[in-house]
Each structure stands twice: as structure tokens, then as C-alpha cells.
Design a protein around this motif. Structure first.
Motif, mmCIF file in Angstrom:
data_model
loop_
_atom_site.group_PDB
_atom_site.id
_atom_site.type_symbol
_atom_site.label_atom_id
_atom_site.label_comp_id
_atom_site.label_asym_id
_atom_site.label_seq_id
_atom_site.Cartn_x
_atom_site.Cartn_y
_atom_site.Cartn_z
ATOM 1 N N THR A 283 29.120 40.887 39.927
ATOM 2 C CA THR A 283 30.396 41.576 40.123
ATOM 3 C C THR A 283 31.365 41.076 39.060
ATOM 4 O O THR A 283 31.253 39.941 38.585
ATOM 5 C CB THR A 283 30.994 41.315 41.516
ATOM 6 O OG1 THR A 283 31.169 39.896 41.702
ATOM 7 C CG2 THR A 283 30.104 41.881 42.611
ATOM 8 N N ALA A 284 32.300 41.930 38.675
ATOM 9 C CA ALA A 284 33.269 41.556 37.646
ATOM 10 C C ALA A 284 34.390 42.584 37.643
ATOM 11 O O ALA A 284 34.333 43.611 38.333
ATOM 12 C CB ALA A 284 32.610 41.482 36.274
ATOM 13 N N ARG A 285 35.418 42.314 36.850
ATOM 14 C CA ARG A 285 36.487 43.268 36.590
ATOM 15 C C ARG A 285 36.454 43.662 35.126
ATOM 16 O O ARG A 285 36.159 42.854 34.261
ATOM 17 C CB ARG A 285 37.853 42.667 36.916
ATOM 18 C CG ARG A 285 38.195 42.659 38.391
ATOM 19 C CD ARG A 285 39.509 41.960 38.683
ATOM 20 N NE ARG A 285 40.517 42.180 37.669
ATOM 21 C CZ ARG A 285 41.374 41.240 37.257
ATOM 22 N NH1 ARG A 285 41.318 40.030 37.774
ATOM 23 N NH2 ARG A 285 42.277 41.519 36.357
ATOM 24 N N TRP B 123 26.838 45.313 39.476
ATOM 25 C CA TRP B 123 25.629 45.622 38.710
ATOM 26 C C TRP B 123 24.432 45.008 39.415
ATOM 27 O O TRP B 123 24.324 43.791 39.559
ATOM 28 C CB TRP B 123 25.760 45.061 37.294
ATOM 29 C CG TRP B 123 24.630 45.423 36.375
ATOM 30 C CD1 TRP B 123 23.937 46.588 36.352
ATOM 31 C CD2 TRP B 123 24.063 44.593 35.361
ATOM 32 N NE1 TRP B 123 22.976 46.566 35.380
ATOM 33 C CE2 TRP B 123 23.021 45.353 34.743
ATOM 34 C CE3 TRP B 123 24.316 43.315 34.893
ATOM 35 C CZ2 TRP B 123 22.252 44.851 33.707
ATOM 36 C CZ3 TRP B 123 23.554 42.818 33.844
ATOM 37 C CH2 TRP B 123 22.537 43.571 33.260
ATOM 38 N N SER B 124 23.560 45.860 39.889
ATOM 39 C CA SER B 124 22.344 45.392 40.548
ATOM 40 C C SER B 124 21.141 45.737 39.695
ATOM 41 O O SER B 124 21.146 46.724 38.961
ATOM 42 C CB SER B 124 22.203 46.027 41.940
ATOM 43 O OG SER B 124 22.293 47.438 41.879
ATOM 44 N N GLY B 125 20.121 44.917 39.800
ATOM 45 C CA GLY B 125 18.933 45.096 38.975
ATOM 46 C C GLY B 125 18.947 44.227 37.746
ATOM 47 O O GLY B 125 17.956 44.156 37.021
ATOM 48 N N GLU C 147 27.952 50.245 39.237
ATOM 49 C CA GLU C 147 28.975 50.924 40.025
ATOM 50 C C GLU C 147 30.352 50.514 39.509
ATOM 51 O O GLU C 147 30.609 49.332 39.286
ATOM 52 C CB GLU C 147 28.848 50.566 41.503
ATOM 53 C CG GLU C 147 27.487 50.899 42.109
ATOM 54 C CD GLU C 147 27.307 50.255 43.469
ATOM 55 O OE1 GLU C 147 27.836 50.815 44.468
ATOM 56 O OE2 GLU C 147 26.674 49.180 43.533
ATOM 57 N N LEU C 148 31.239 51.479 39.342
ATOM 58 C CA LEU C 148 32.598 51.227 38.883
ATOM 59 C C LEU C 148 33.592 51.852 39.853
ATOM 60 O O LEU C 148 33.359 52.955 40.370
ATOM 61 C CB LEU C 148 32.824 51.811 37.487
ATOM 62 C CG LEU C 148 32.047 51.195 36.324
ATOM 63 C CD1 LEU C 148 32.231 52.024 35.061
ATOM 64 C CD2 LEU C 148 32.521 49.766 36.077
#
Length: 434
Positions: free
Chosen positions: A14-16, A24-26, A63-64
């Protein structure tokens, strides 16, 4: 720049990225370089090495959105792909009754993506891309042009009745209800006014069945009233030039009137609208027919213009009308070359030096030749234009034949509208001249 990047116990990052957050998964085995020591300091980049055997797959899901944008469950890639494919299948018709169904679907999908929830379709998704390098003033095409909405509606009507047609009718109808005879050339995608021009310190870079509801019929009557009141006034024309007595503006109004007669609600309106169309056509014939028998650009401008082909294609005059044939012959001889078409002659320079070939004009030449029953020539024009796109299948406004490159903002809505329109037209057998 990445901020506050963390990898959780579930090996999900996870991030900003500015205000939006990402998940981001994977990519759990990725490393993150150049991260500042502070929690909110900007970071660098993810690096991930994947070694996949032939036929093996590995899904990466990014995802965003705004925080909080997700729950604890992660999306299942196969389910997400299936939902996406169903959504596009519902949104983009098969268009199997066209001569180039794959490309026609591509063009329709582009138009779909450029249309807002309010029905307004941007003319292009970009701004300030020059038509010619070092040309000076550039344009912001991220607005909804009434002209392009009409092209899109006519294209979808030619290919079959689909929601995109209804949205175009709804958007234009709403503008007519609001502005009436003072209809503007362009609006924001939600129907608001286009802001004034301003200088930026940026360098840039080198056919169908009646689908009118009550509001739609009233909007059509508003449009007819506006034509009746203003058809003889100077206007900026299809290319948005100086106000002049442009021939195309008058003829396309007459063509529209003849088509709208088909949905007239009573005999009186049918007579009134037919008489108005006849009046406009007779006046234009008396004042804007060149001595050689073809239409000329304006009442006091004897040159030719690609726009003069459109009224006949839209049903104003039959294929064997001498004015129709003379205009197509003269335009083809003077404003085309190697199956590339140009709008009009700017000056004494060769056509390709004054501006790029206009793809919209090439897509008009194809149905104009089809209208005459010259199918081989019609397909030559269609295939030449169809090939003048980038690797992603997107069309811009112009094509520079000297440098073999696209020019101007893209994807250009009016060109993407004319493409499936022409594809649908060429799939039909032309009737005998009437």
C-alpha cells in the motif's frame, strides 16, 4: 512519487501517490528503492523479477482511489476480467453488418470511452497537440462539440440503434432546450459553457428509426425554428473559420430538414419543413453554384470544400443530380491526392504543405463514391483512411503524408464516428440513382 509505502503481512503493498492511495497485490516479492527515512517522505520505484515458464501466468492487480477505497478482501483477477469483458460486451455492439467489424467496434469503443455520464462526448481526449510542428496556437479539444455529437449519433444510427445514439440525442436536445437559436458550437461535457481562451506558458510538442421522445421532438422543433430564423445569417461553418455565408451550412440544414420530415407529427409541419428545405436549396443554388456546375465554398468564395460532399451523402440530393456529381468530380480532381483528402485550398502551396490530409474528409469520400455506385473506389478511400492510425488503432484529426505521422489531438471523436458510419454504409448495396 510514492509516499508511505508499506508491505503488509499479507504481502500486499500500500502507498500514496499524491492524494490517491494505491494497493498492489501480486507483487509481494518486489523491492522498493530510494525510500526516504520519514514515513511520509517520497519514495522511488518498485522492482520485481518474475521467472515464468511457458504457459504459466501471474496476476498483478493495482488499485487506485481515495482512502478508504477497499475492504480487507482482495479482488480475484479472473472474476474482474470476466466482469470487465461482460461490461464491454454490453457497451459495444458486434457491428457484424459492417465491412470492417473489428475496426468499427474499436472506433465505437473509443467513442463510448469519450462520452461522459451526461452524454457529452469530448472531441478528443488531449489538449494542445499541434496539427503541424512549430505552428503556434494549439487547441484544447476536451469539450463536447455539437458537430461531433451529430457525427457520432449518425454513425450509430447507420450501424444500428444503440445507447450511444440516445445519449447523443439527449445531450444535443438538452442544449437546444436551454439555448434554442443561440446554440453554441461547443460545451463542457456536462453541458456548461466553454471557458474563454487563455495563454499558457507551456511549450506543447512538435440513418435510423425514430428514437425521439417528447423532449427530443420538442428539441427538433426548436432546431427547425432556429434554422428558419437564422439560415441566411453568416456563420463560422463546419471548420469554425470566420463568419461567412458558407454553402455547406445552408445545404446541411436543408438536408436535415428533409430527414426530419419523416417524423413530422402532422401534415402542416411536414409541408412547412419541406417548404423551408426547398427555399434554402433554391436560394443556395441561385447564389452558391459555381459556373462549372458544382457547389462553391461560400456565396462569394468560388473555391471547393470537402464539407460540400456531406449534404448529398446525408440525403439532400440524389446521386444522379448534376450538382452532386459535379461537386464530387471537381473536389476529387482539385483537393485529393493518392487517396488522401484535404479540406480546402489555403493558398498556392501544394496541398500537403499547407496542412495534413484530413481523415474525416477521406471517410466522407468513401460514402460519396458509394453513393454513385463506384464500390471499388469507395473501398479504396475507406482502406486508405482506415490504415492512417497509430499502433493502438486511434485516429487523430490529420495525417501528415510527408512525415507519415498523425497530427493534432487524439483520439479524434469525429473521425472515430465517421469510421463505423462509413463501414456500415459500404456494407449496404447502393440503390439505383433516384
Amino acid at each position: 512519487m510514492l509516499r508511505a509505502a508499506r508491505r503488509g503481512d499479507d504481502r500486499v503493498w500500500t502507498a500514496r501517490v499524491g492524494d490517491p492511495h494505491l494497493r498492489w497485490s501480486g507483487g509481494g516479492d518486489a523491492s522498493l528503492s530510494d525510500v526516504g527515512s520519514e514515513v511520509d517522505s517520497p519514495g522511488g520505484q518498485f522492482t520485481l523479477d518474475l521467472d515464468l515458464a511457458a504457459g504459466q501466468r501471474h496476476d498483478l492487480v493495482l488499485e487506485l482511489g481515495e482512502w478508504p477505497m477497499w475492504d480487507d478482501s482482495l479482488p480475484v483477477p479472473s472474476d474482474t476480467w470476466a466482469r470487465t469483458e461482460r461490461a464491454w460486451s454490453d457497451a459495444v455492439p458486434d457491428l457484424d453488418d459492417t465491412v470492417a467489424a473489428h475496426d468499427a467496434r474499436q472506433a465505437y469503443a473509443v467513442l463510448r470511452g469519450m462520452t461522459s455520464a451526461d452524454g457529452g462526448m469530448v472531441a478528443a481526449a488531449t489538449t494542445s497537440l499541434p496539427e503541424r510542428s512549430e505552428a503556434g496556437r494549439n487547441y484544447d479539444y476536451r469539450y463536447a462539440w455539437i458537430r461531433d455529437q451529430c457525427f457520432a449519433g449518425q454513425a450509430v444510427a447507420a450501424a444500428g440503434q444503440h445507447p450511444l445514439l440516445d445519449e447523443a440525442v439527449r445531450f444535443v436536445g438538452a442544449r437546444l432546450h436551454e439555448d434554442g437559436p443561440k446554440l453554441k458550437p461547443a460545451y463542457t461535457v456536462d453541458g456548461g459553457p466553454v471557458p474563454d481562451q487563455r495563454t499558457l506558458e507551456l511549450p506543447g510538442c512538435p440513418g435510423g428509426f425514430d428514437r425521439l421522445d417528447r423532449d427530443g421532438r420538442q428539441a427538433a422543433e426548436i432546431a427547425v425554428a432556429a434554422i428558419a430564423a437564422r439560415w441566411n445569417e453568416p456563420d463560422a461553418g463546419i471548420w469554425e473559420l470566420d463568419d461567412w455565408a458558407w454553402t455547406h451550412s445552408r445545404l446541411i440544414c436543408a438536408a436535415g430538414l428533409r430527414r426530419i420530415v419523416a417524423v413530422a407529427t402532422d401534415a402542416a409541419r411536414e409541408r412547412e419543413w419541406t417548404e423551408l428545405a426547398d427555399t434554402i436549396l433554391a436560394h443556395t443554388t441561385a447564389h452558391a453554384l459555381h459556373p462549372e456546375g458544382h457547389w462553391q465554398r461560400a456565396l462569394d468564395e468560388p473555391g471547393l470544400d470537402a464539407a460540400l460532399l456531406l449534404p448529398a451523402v446525408r440525403g439532400l440530393l440524389p446521386a444522379d443530380d448534376p450538382r452532386t456529381r459535379a461537386t464530387l468530380h471537381a473536389y476529387g480532381a482539385q483537393l485529393t491526392g493518392d487517396h488522401y483528402a484535404y479540406r480546402f485550398r489555403h493558398d498556392e502551396r501544394p496541398l500537403e504543405e499547407a496542412e495534413g490530409a484530413f481523415l474525416l474528409c477521406g471517410f466522407v469520400m468513401a460514402p460519396a463514391e458509394h453513393h454513385q455506385g463506384r464500390e471499388v473506389e469507395a473501398h479504396r478511400w475507406f482502406e486508405r483512411d482506415r490504415d492512417a492510425c497509430g499502433a493502438a488503432g486511434l485516429y487523430s484529426e490529420e495525417y501528415d503524408i510527408a512525415q507519415r505521422q498523425l497530427g493534432g489531438n487524439l483520439p479524434q471523436a469525429c473521425v472515430h464516428a465517421l469510421m463505423p458510419d462509413t463501414a456500415a454504409t459500404l456494407a449496404r448495396t447502393p440503390g439505383p440513382p433516384s
